[in-house]
Enzyme design. Structure first.
Site, PDB file in Angstrom:
ATOM      1  N   HIS A 108       0.836  -1.196   0.000  1.00 22.57           N
ATOM      2  CA  HIS A 108       0.000   0.000   0.000  1.00 22.57           C
ATOM      3  C   HIS A 108       0.875   1.252   0.000  1.00 22.57           C
ATOM      4  CE1 HIS A 108       1.068  -0.383   4.273  1.00 22.57           C
ATOM      5  NE2 HIS A 108       0.912   0.936   4.312  1.00 22.57           N
ATOM      6  N   LEU A 109       0.247   2.391  -0.237  1.00 19.32           N
ATOM      7  CA  LEU A 109       0.914   3.686  -0.127  1.00 19.32           C
ATOM      8  C   LEU A 109       0.223   4.477   0.977  1.00 19.32           C
ATOM      9  CD1 LEU A 109       0.818   2.932  -3.418  1.00 19.32           C
ATOM     10  CD2 LEU A 109       2.157   5.041  -3.505  1.00 19.32           C
ATOM     11  N   SER A 110       0.945   4.843   1.994  1.00 22.51           N
ATOM     12  CA  SER A 110       0.364   5.560   3.124  1.00 22.51           C
ATOM     13  C   SER A 110       0.022   6.997   2.739  1.00 22.51           C
ATOM     14  CB  SER A 110       1.341   5.577   4.303  1.00 22.51           C
ATOM     15  OG  SER A 110       1.545   4.279   4.805  1.00 22.51           O
ATOM     16  N   TYR A 191       3.558  13.965   6.754  1.00 24.55           N
ATOM     17  CA  TYR A 191       4.816  14.694   6.621  1.00 24.55           C
ATOM     18  C   TYR A 191       4.640  15.923   5.725  1.00 24.55           C
ATOM     19  CZ  TYR A 191       6.486  10.232   8.415  1.00 24.55           C
ATOM     20  OH  TYR A 191       6.663   9.107   9.183  1.00 24.55           O
ATOM     21  N   SER A 195       7.010  11.543   0.752  1.00 21.71           N
ATOM     22  CA  SER A 195       7.576  10.757  -0.340  1.00 21.71           C
ATOM     23  C   SER A 195       6.683   9.525  -0.487  1.00 21.71           C
ATOM     24  CB  SER A 195       9.022  10.357  -0.025  1.00 21.71           C
ATOM     25  OG  SER A 195       9.539   9.520  -1.036  1.00 21.71           O
ATOM     26  N   PHE A 196       5.788   9.571  -1.456  1.00 22.41           N
ATOM     27  CA  PHE A 196       4.802   8.497  -1.584  1.00 22.41           C
ATOM     28  C   PHE A 196       5.459   7.236  -2.125  1.00 22.41           C
ATOM     29  CE2 PHE A 196       2.399  12.483  -1.980  1.00 22.41           C
ATOM     30  CZ  PHE A 196       1.536  12.321  -0.908  1.00 22.41           C
ATOM     31  N   HIS A 197       5.304   6.165  -1.379  1.00 19.15           N
ATOM     32  CA  HIS A 197       5.976   4.920  -1.749  1.00 19.15           C
ATOM     33  C   HIS A 197       5.204   3.727  -1.204  1.00 19.15           C
ATOM     34  CE1 HIS A 197       7.449   5.891   2.318  1.00 19.15           C
ATOM     35  NE2 HIS A 197       7.498   4.573   2.485  1.00 19.15           N
ATOM     36  N   SER A 199       6.089   0.185   0.480  1.00 17.32           N
ATOM     37  CA  SER A 199       7.128  -0.684   1.044  1.00 17.32           C
ATOM     38  C   SER A 199       6.837  -2.126   0.653  1.00 17.32           C
ATOM     39  CB  SER A 199       7.161  -0.544   2.568  1.00 17.32           C
ATOM     40  OG  SER A 199       7.498   0.768   2.937  1.00 17.32           O
TER      41      SER A 199
END
Length: 252
Positions: A108-110, A191, A195-197, A199
Site C-alpha cells: 500500500h501507499l500511506s 509529513y 515521499s509516496f511509496h 514498502s
C-alpha cells in the site's frame, strides 16, 4: 442503580413513649439477604503485553491502550503477478545483504501517519473523511524508482517502490484532504514533504547504509520489469484501517 447500592447498614432502633417513661424497647439488627449480583455486568481488566517474537521482531510504535484504536489512511496496491514477480527478484538480492529480509504483508501507499483514534469518534471520523474525499478523481499509479526508508523510531528499514511524478500529484491532493480531517480531530498530520511509496521488503533496525551498495542494482531490476511487465494500475478508492475495522471511500 448498581446492585451494590441496595446494601444498607441497619443499626439499633429505639423509641421513647411519653406515656410509658423509662420503658425501653430493644430492637434487633435486621439481617438482609445478600444482593443478587448475577445480572450486574463486569469488565475484566486485561494487561496487554507486546511480544515482538510473534510478528518477526517488529516493535509496537505506541503502547496498547483499551479504547484507543490505531488508525491510518492509505491506497491499496493490487498484488498482481507482475508485482509479486518483481518482489521475489528484489528479495533475492536483498537477502544477499541481510538474511532477515521479509516481504511486507500489505502492499500500500500511506496517506497518513498511524495515529490514535478513540473508539467513540470512529463514525464521525469516517463520515468526515468521506465528505473530504468527494470529487477527488481516480488516477493511474505507476512506480519509477526504488528507495530506502526507515520508520520514525528506526526499528525497521524498508525497500520501497516510489510513486512517479504524475501519481504524486494525485496522491498529494488526497493527502492534503486527509490532513484537514486529521487536524479537525486534533491528530498529527502527514509529513510536510511526503515521499509516496509502497514498502515491499523490510528488515529490523536502521540498516539503510547496508543496502546503499546494491541500490543501483535494485533499480535496474525495476526498470526492466517496468519495461516488460509492470504496468500502471487504476486507483479508484482510498482505504482507512481503524484497529480491525476497514473502510473504503470511492473516488470519482
Amino acid at each position: 442503580m448498581s446492585a451494590l447500592s441496595f446494601i444498607r447498614d441497619y443499626g439499633d432502633i429505639s423509641s421513647e413513649d411519653s406515656d410509658s417513661p423509662c420503658e425501653e424497647i430493644t430492637s434487633k439488627k435486621l439481617k438482609l439477604p445478600p444482593p443478587n449480583l448475577s445480572k450486574v455486568s463486569t469488565v475484566l481488566t486485561e494487561e496487554h503485553k507486546d511480544d515482538p517474537t510473534l510478528h518477526a521482531g517488529r516493535i509496537r510504535s505506541f503502547p496498547h491502550v483499551r479504547g484507543n484504536w490505531a488508525t491510518f489512511v492509505y491506497v491499496k496496491y493490487p498484488q498482481e503477478d507482475a508485482v509479486l514477480h518483481l518482489i521475489n527478484k528484489l528479495k533475492d538480492l536483498v537477502l544477499s545483504v541481510d538474511k532477515s529480509c521479509q516481504i511486507c504483508d500489505n502492499i500500500h501507499l500511506s496517506l497518513s501517519r498511524t495515529v490514535v483514534l478513540q473508539y467513540h469518534l470512529i463514525t464521525t471520523f469516517t463520515t468526515t473523511l468521506q465528505t473530504a474525499l468527494n470529487n477527488i478523481d481516480s488516477f493511474d499509479l505507476q512506480f519509477d524508482a526504488i528507495e530506502l526508508y526507515s520508520n520514525d523510531d528506526n526499528t525497521r528499514t524498508f525497500i520501497a517502490l516510489k510513486a512517479d511524478h504524475f501519481s504524486k500529484r494525485y496522491l498529494l491532493r488526497i493527502s492534503k484532504k486527509v490532513d484537514e480531517v486529521l487536524k479537525e480531530f486534533k491528530l498529527q498530520p502527514f509529513y510536510k514533504e511526503p515521499s509516496f511509496h509502497s514498502s515491499i521488503l523490510w528488515v529490523n533496525g536502521n540498516k539503510k547504509s547496508n543496502f546503499e551498495g546494491i541500490l543501483d542494482q535494485l533499480n535496474r531490476i525495476l526498470a526492466k520489469e517496468i519495461e516488460n511487465n509492470l504496468r500502471a494500475v487504476l486507483i479508484d478508492r482510498v482505504q482507512c484501517q481503524i484497529g480491525n475495522k476497514y473502510f473504503q471511500f470511492s473516488l470519482s
